[in-house]
Design an enzyme around this catalytic site. Structure first.
Site, PDB file in Angstrom:
ATOM      1  N   LYS A 130       8.694  12.661  27.406  1.00 38.63           N
ATOM      2  CA  LYS A 130       8.570  14.101  27.182  1.00 38.63           C
ATOM      3  C   LYS A 130       9.206  14.438  25.852  1.00 38.63           C
ATOM      4  O   LYS A 130      10.129  13.745  25.407  1.00 38.63           O
ATOM      5  CB  LYS A 130       9.296  14.882  28.297  1.00 38.63           C
ATOM      6  CG  LYS A 130       8.803  16.305  28.436  1.00 38.63           C
ATOM      7  CD  LYS A 130       7.514  16.348  29.244  1.00 38.63           C
ATOM      8  CE  LYS A 130       7.064  17.746  29.547  1.00 38.63           C
ATOM      9  NZ  LYS A 130       6.117  17.749  30.674  1.00 38.63           N
TER      10      LYS A 130
HETATM   11  N1  GLU Z   1       2.631  18.480  30.217  1.00 39.27           N
HETATM   12  C1  GLU Z   1       1.787  18.054  31.283  1.00 39.27           C
HETATM   13  C2  GLU Z   1       2.627  17.559  32.446  1.00 39.27           C
HETATM   14  O1  GLU Z   1       3.753  17.956  32.597  1.00 39.27           O
HETATM   15  C3  GLU Z   1       0.733  17.050  30.837  1.00 39.27           C
HETATM   16  C4  GLU Z   1       1.239  15.774  30.254  1.00 39.27           C
HETATM   17  C5  GLU Z   1       0.173  14.892  29.647  1.00 39.27           C
HETATM   18  O2  GLU Z   1      -0.997  15.246  29.717  1.00 39.27           O
HETATM   19  O3  GLU Z   1       0.530  13.852  29.088  1.00 39.27           O
HETATM   20  O4  GLU Z   1       2.169  16.829  33.286  1.00 39.27           O
END
Ligand code: GLU
Length: 417
Positions: free
Chosen positions: A106
């Site tokens: 993240k």
């Molecule tokens: N931000 C989204 C999540 O928390 C998508 C992450 C992604 O597509 O890599 O799952």
């Protein structure tokens, strides 16, 4: 003692709980409860008035035993290293729940994007991307949208990374616009996945989604599309929604298509014609069948969990429910569909996008949605019996399912050197 709301400590407690059920040894628990790699970047951005401001951002790669790291980038004033760590841990379990060949990561920047102009936001995004470019890439770590980032943010990230490399690298991020290698269906994938899981769970719970009442907290990508899909595809009655500026309630059901236009025009759901104002706190306690937290972390806590009247909670947000609240909801017979399952549609279609970029061969919307439906329904059907057999809530069952996959991958690869 008041409940500890530190997101990373919550993430660690969740891992420990499943580790106990899986009887993992302390060395393995140590590995699983620590982020693999963390990068903090302080970087200058020129503002429109000519002054320079230094921003702080992060990229945490939590675990890559099962494949390249994957996870979104968040722009929010409350971003912190511990929050990004937690979100990266949750991505690790989410990709494992969905059986995607990824680890978890993240990113985040401490910024209020609403206070920046579009040009400032572009410069901030590009500089952040260049700062983290040393650890991202299609085979290393693939960012995507999250809170207050979108397909435009991803286009800037893709372009910046490509400029550094000297050639176009579409697979470095997902959630891109269609014109540069995005996937059909990615925009609504998070909400669509949640709808599929909610529909499957409602069946086992004897809830008729065609008659069910729904309250949605948050009206961003997940919440607004979630409200529309519950309304359009399941025929549910969405009676309340909220965003950061306030909430609206109509016991006879809100006109969701008109509410979407109202939000587009005014920037908020507040003051929607024919509705009553409602606070976020009141929304969580409404007497509805389905409650959909689709905003931020720590919304349902030990303080308000016993006031939740919904039969089912569908976590479109990451981490909206604390461990103490989990216990209370479970004890009260509320079925909670956890984030790492319920909102996994986003990363699943991100995976489809990455695969399409690698192959330079693109799929139809129908193909994307069918594949999403079958993968997420399978995950639900795999996790449900674990929760029944072990007599544990769905979050703990999802953790047991996911953590075991990461442990197996780690063990078969072996410890180097
Ligand atoms: N931000 C989204 C999540 O928390 C998508 C992450 C992604 O597509 O890599 O799952």
């Amino acid at each position: 003692m008041p409940e500890n709301l530190d997101q990373f400590e919550i993430a660690v407690a969740q891992i420990r709980k499943s580790a106990q059920i899986l009887k993992l040894d302390s060395g393995m628990v140590d590995i699983l409860t620590k982020p693999k790699r963390e990068l903090t970047v302080n970087f200058p951005v020129r503002l429109d008035d000519g002054t320079v401001k230094v921003f702080t951002g992060y990229r945490v790669q939590y675990n890559y035993s099962r494949g390249p790291c994957k996870g979104g980038v968040r722009f929010h004033p409350n971003v912190s290293l511990n929050e990004v760590r937690a979100l990266a841990a949750w991505m690790t379990w989410k990709t494992a729940v969905m059986n995607l060949p990824y680890g978890g990561a993240k990113g985040g920047v401490i910024v209020d994007p609403k206070k920046l102009s579009r040009d400032e936001l572009e410069r901030l995004t590009r500089r952040y991307t260049s700062e983290i470019s040393i650890i991202i890439g299609p085979e290393k770590d693939i960012p995507a949208p999250d809170v207050y980032t979108d397909s435009q943010t991803m286009a800037w990230m893709m372009d910046t990374f490509s400029m550094i490399k000297g050639y176009s690298v579409p697979g470095v991020v997902t959630g891109k616009p269609l014109s540069i290698g995005g996937s059909e269906g990615r925009g609504e994938a998070t909400a669509r996945g949640a709808m599929y899981v909610a529909r499957a769970a409602a069946k086992t719970r004897g809830i008729d989604t065609g008659k069910a009442t729904v309250a949605v907290q948050g009206f961003g990508n997940a919440g607004s599309i979630g409200a529309r899909l519950f309304h359009e595809e399941l025929g549910s009655k969405v009676v309340a929604v909220s965003d950061s500026k306030g909430g609206v309630y109509n016991p006879n059901g809100l006109n969701i298509p008109e509410l979407l236009i109202h939000k587009e025009k005014t920037g908020s759901v507040a003051n929607f014609q024919g509705s009553k104002a409602i606070s976020n706190e009141e929304l969580l306690q409404l007497d509805v069948d389905i409650l959909v937290p689709a905003a931020l972390e720590n919304q349902i806590t030990e303080k308000n969990a016993s006031a939740v009247k919904a039969k089912m909670v569908v976590e479109e947000a990451n981490g909206p429910t604390t461990p103490k609240a989990d216990e209370i909801l479970h004890k009260n017979g509320v079925l909670l569909l956890p984030d790492i399952l319920a909102n996994a549609g986003g990363v699943t279609v991100s995976y489809f996008e990455w695969v399409q970029d690698m192959q330079s061969f693109f799929w139809s919307l129908e193909e994307v949605n069918n594949k999403l439906e079958s993968l997420i329904t399978k995950a639900y059907n795999d996790i449900l019996p674990i929760s029944q057999k072990e007599n544990i809530d769905m979050r703990t069952a999802a953790y047991v399912y996911a953590v075991k996959k990461v442990v197996d991958a780690h063990k078969i690869r072996g410890l180097w050197p």
